[in-house]
Design an enzyme around this catalytic site. Structure first.
Site, short mmCIF file in Angstrom:
data_model
loop_
_atom_site.label_atom_id
_atom_site.label_comp_id
_atom_site.label_asym_id
_atom_site.label_seq_id
_atom_site.Cartn_x
_atom_site.Cartn_y
_atom_site.Cartn_z
CG ASP A 1 47.17 30.26 28.71
OD1 ASP A 1 47.69 29.30 28.10
OD2 ASP A 1 47.11 31.42 28.24
CD GLU B 1 53.15 43.37 43.19
OE1 GLU B 1 54.06 43.26 44.04
OE2 GLU B 1 52.12 42.65 43.19
CB ILE C 1 56.77 40.92 40.14
CG1 ILE C 1 55.49 41.24 40.93
CG2 ILE C 1 57.68 39.99 40.94
CD1 ILE C 1 54.65 40.01 41.26
#
Length: 269
Positions: A177, A76, A78
């Site tokens: 991370d 997706e 964003i």
């Protein structure tokens, strides 16, 4: 589809915004031998964090291989925004870290950058930290002539101090991370996280990584502490947890990180 545009910023893979008729997609491509395993771990990590956190997480959609041999992952897209809610970030991070399990580790190995991250299950933090975080990178650094045999001996002395330095806590679900290039805010101001290296580990790994390169407003930590206070003297342990990420950077990018690594080891051994 109506085309694609390169997106700058990645050190490991090429990234693109793919324009669709109704929605857009984010694609990463990589031609290295590890690409398939790396993107599969990323797919699983994104899916896991989406189901177990209150952060916004891009939905992974597809892993694929091009005729050129390049491996890709689609997720997706964003849209980022300048409406920044760092208080929401701190609350979401606290919520993430409150997710726990019986063991340190994870259900599958994954990657930190393009380095393999072992997530074998351990019932104590010492084994998790030494055998599955620091020592593999120490041996990698030695094998590539980034550190000497004397440095390896220094690390072995350092390992004996681990239990004395770190307060005992239950394993916490971490991003793994969490530097300032792996988050942004969406159009509603909600924090979005991506490129994870998740594990059930010590939550101060995330806190230390957030401070290694900066980029997080103090409100983030205030909100975090209000919901999930850190143990006393956590600031004194920050570099101890940053050691892992500095070793990663040294193995990936070279000896410019050597002095920082050795200073930390000498300080705590």
């Amino acid at each position: 589809m109506s085309g694609a545009k390169p997106i700058m910023g990645g050190d490991i893979s090429r990234a693109f915004k793919l324009f669709g008729q109704k929605k857009d997609y984010f694609i990463k491509l990589n031609s290295e031998d590890i690409a398939s395993d790396m993107f599969h771990a990323e797919y699983l990590g994104l899916d896991y964090l989406a189901k177990h956190s209150s952060f916004v997480v891009p939905t992974p959609l597809l892993e694929f291989k091009l005729s050129s041999g390049a491996i890709g992952i689609t997720m997706e897209f964003i849209v980022s925004c300048n409406k920044l809610d760092f208080e929401a970030f701190g609350k979401s991070l606290a919520d993430l870290h409150l997710k726990s399990c019986e063991f340190f580790g994870f259900g599958f190995d994954n990657f930190i950058g393009k380095l393999n991250q072992s997530n074998s299950l351990c019932d104590n933090f010492l084994k998790h930290y030494v055998e599955h975080r620091i020592d593999p990178l120490v041996h990698m650094a030695f094998d590539t002539s980034l550190i000497s045999s004397n440095d390896v001996s220094t690390f072995e002395k350092f390992y004996t101090s681990v239990n004395e330095l770190i307060p005992a806590e239950s394993p916490a679900l971490i991003h793994g991370d969490l530097w300032n290039g792996n988050f942004f805010f969406n159009h509603e101001g909600m924090p979005v996280i991506f490129d994870p290296a998740p594990a059930y580990s010590h939550r101060e790994f995330d806190i230390a990584m957030m401070q290694l390169f900066g980029g997080f407003h103090p409100t983030t930590f205030d909100a975090y502490h209000a919901h999930c206070p850190l143990e006393n003297d956590w600031q004194s342990r920050t570099k101890y947890f940053q050691l892992y990420y500095l070793l990663v950077h040294m193995c990936l990018f070279g000896k410019s990180y050597y002095n920082q690594v050795i200073q930390i080891v000498n300080k705590f051994r």
